[in-house]
Write an enzyme that holds these catalytic residues in place. Structure first.
Site, PDB file in Angstrom:
ATOM      1  N   ILE A   1       3.238   1.330   4.298  1.00 28.51           N
ATOM      2  CA  ILE A   1       2.728   1.611   2.957  1.00 28.51           C
ATOM      3  C   ILE A   1       1.205   1.677   3.017  1.00 28.51           C
ATOM      4  O   ILE A   1       0.578   0.964   3.801  1.00 28.51           O
ATOM      5  CB  ILE A   1       3.215   0.539   1.941  1.00 28.51           C
ATOM      6  CG1 ILE A   1       2.906   0.959   0.509  1.00 28.51           C
ATOM      7  CG2 ILE A   1       2.651  -0.835   2.278  1.00 28.51           C
ATOM      8  CD1 ILE A   1       3.619   0.115  -0.545  1.00 28.51           C
ATOM      9  N   CYS A   2       0.623   2.553   2.199  1.00 28.92           N
ATOM     10  CA  CYS A   2      -0.833   2.653   2.091  1.00 28.92           C
ATOM     11  C   CYS A   2      -1.170   2.821   0.611  1.00 28.92           C
ATOM     12  O   CYS A   2      -0.416   2.378  -0.252  1.00 28.92           O
ATOM     13  CB  CYS A   2      -1.363   3.814   2.949  1.00 28.92           C
ATOM     14  SG  CYS A   2      -0.835   5.447   2.383  1.00 28.92           S
ATOM     15  N   ARG A   3      -2.269   3.481   0.305  1.00 29.30           N
ATOM     16  CA  ARG A   3      -2.652   3.677  -1.095  1.00 29.30           C
ATOM     17  C   ARG A   3      -1.748   4.693  -1.772  1.00 29.30           C
ATOM     18  O   ARG A   3      -1.226   4.460  -2.849  1.00 29.30           O
ATOM     19  CB  ARG A   3      -4.115   4.112  -1.207  1.00 29.30           C
ATOM     20  CG  ARG A   3      -4.595   4.200  -2.663  1.00 29.30           C
ATOM     21  CD  ARG A   3      -6.032   4.668  -2.769  1.00 29.30           C
ATOM     22  NE  ARG A   3      -6.241   5.978  -2.194  1.00 29.30           N
ATOM     23  CZ  ARG A   3      -5.929   7.135  -2.781  1.00 29.30           C
ATOM     24  NH1 ARG A   3      -5.385   7.139  -3.973  1.00 29.30           N
ATOM     25  NH2 ARG A   3      -6.150   8.278  -2.185  1.00 29.30           N
TER      26      ARG A   3
ATOM     27  N   GLY B   1       0.479   7.122   0.294  1.00 26.36           N
ATOM     28  CA  GLY B   1       1.558   7.628   1.135  1.00 26.36           C
ATOM     29  C   GLY B   1       1.095   8.501   2.286  1.00 26.36           C
ATOM     30  O   GLY B   1       1.888   8.864   3.140  1.00 26.36           O
TER      31      GLY B   1
ATOM     32  N   MET C   1       0.911   2.247  -2.689  1.00 27.31           N
ATOM     33  CA  MET C   1       0.632   1.192  -3.661  1.00 27.31           C
ATOM     34  C   MET C   1       0.198   1.760  -5.012  1.00 27.31           C
ATOM     35  O   MET C   1       0.591   1.261  -6.053  1.00 27.31           O
ATOM     36  CB  MET C   1      -0.463   0.251  -3.146  1.00 27.31           C
ATOM     37  CG  MET C   1      -0.024  -0.699  -2.059  1.00 27.31           C
ATOM     38  SD  MET C   1       1.234  -1.891  -2.560  1.00 27.31           S
ATOM     39  CE  MET C   1       0.295  -3.027  -3.573  1.00 27.31           C
TER      40      MET C   1
END
Length: 133
Positions: free
Chosen positions: A88-90, A92, A117
């Site tokens: 997961i990141c900010r 995708g 996120m």
């Protein structure tokens, strides 16, 4: 020698199996449920500043994508190539890159959390729990 072979030999990891499924997509809610059930290792690949700003999913491992030993840390967190691991990141994007790297070196059950996120349909928009510790 390609990058996959180099990484595999560098970490004594097995090479990629062409019969292994590609990176799969998970919604934030699916990732939450799988994490809560102990069915995946969730890796948050954002920066420490981003973790501080929005928090992380409770139970997520914090491993920045830019770390020089990123894949080694992922292996340690996941516990093996056949262990399910989600990134997961900010939004995708970086998590998609991380998932592709993990898949390329031999991880067999790899997921990308769509929306990350902060993106549409992501962890925060789904009002899923966060931790600031």
């Amino acid at each position: 020698m390609n990058i996959q072979s180099i990484l595999a030999s560098m970490f004594s990891l097995k090479g990629s199996d062409r019969n292994t499924p590609p990176v799969q997509r998970l919604s934030a809610r699916e990732a939450h449920d799988k994490l809560a059930a102990g069915e995946i290792t969730l890796i948050d690949v954002r920066t420490p500043q981003e973790w501080h700003q929005t928090g992380t999913a409770p139970g997520a491992q914090r491993i920045t994508l830019q770390d020089k030993d990123f894949l080694k840390q992922v292996m340690q967190a996941a516990g093996g190539f056949d262990a399910p691991v989600a990134f997961i990141c900010r939004s995708g994007q970086r998590s998609g890159q991380a998932a592709a790297q993990a898949r390329a070196v031999g991880f067999t059950q790899v997921y990308n959390v769509v929306g990350g996120m902060e993106g549409p349909g992501g962890w925060l928009s789904e009002r899923l729990p966060v931790s600031f510790s």
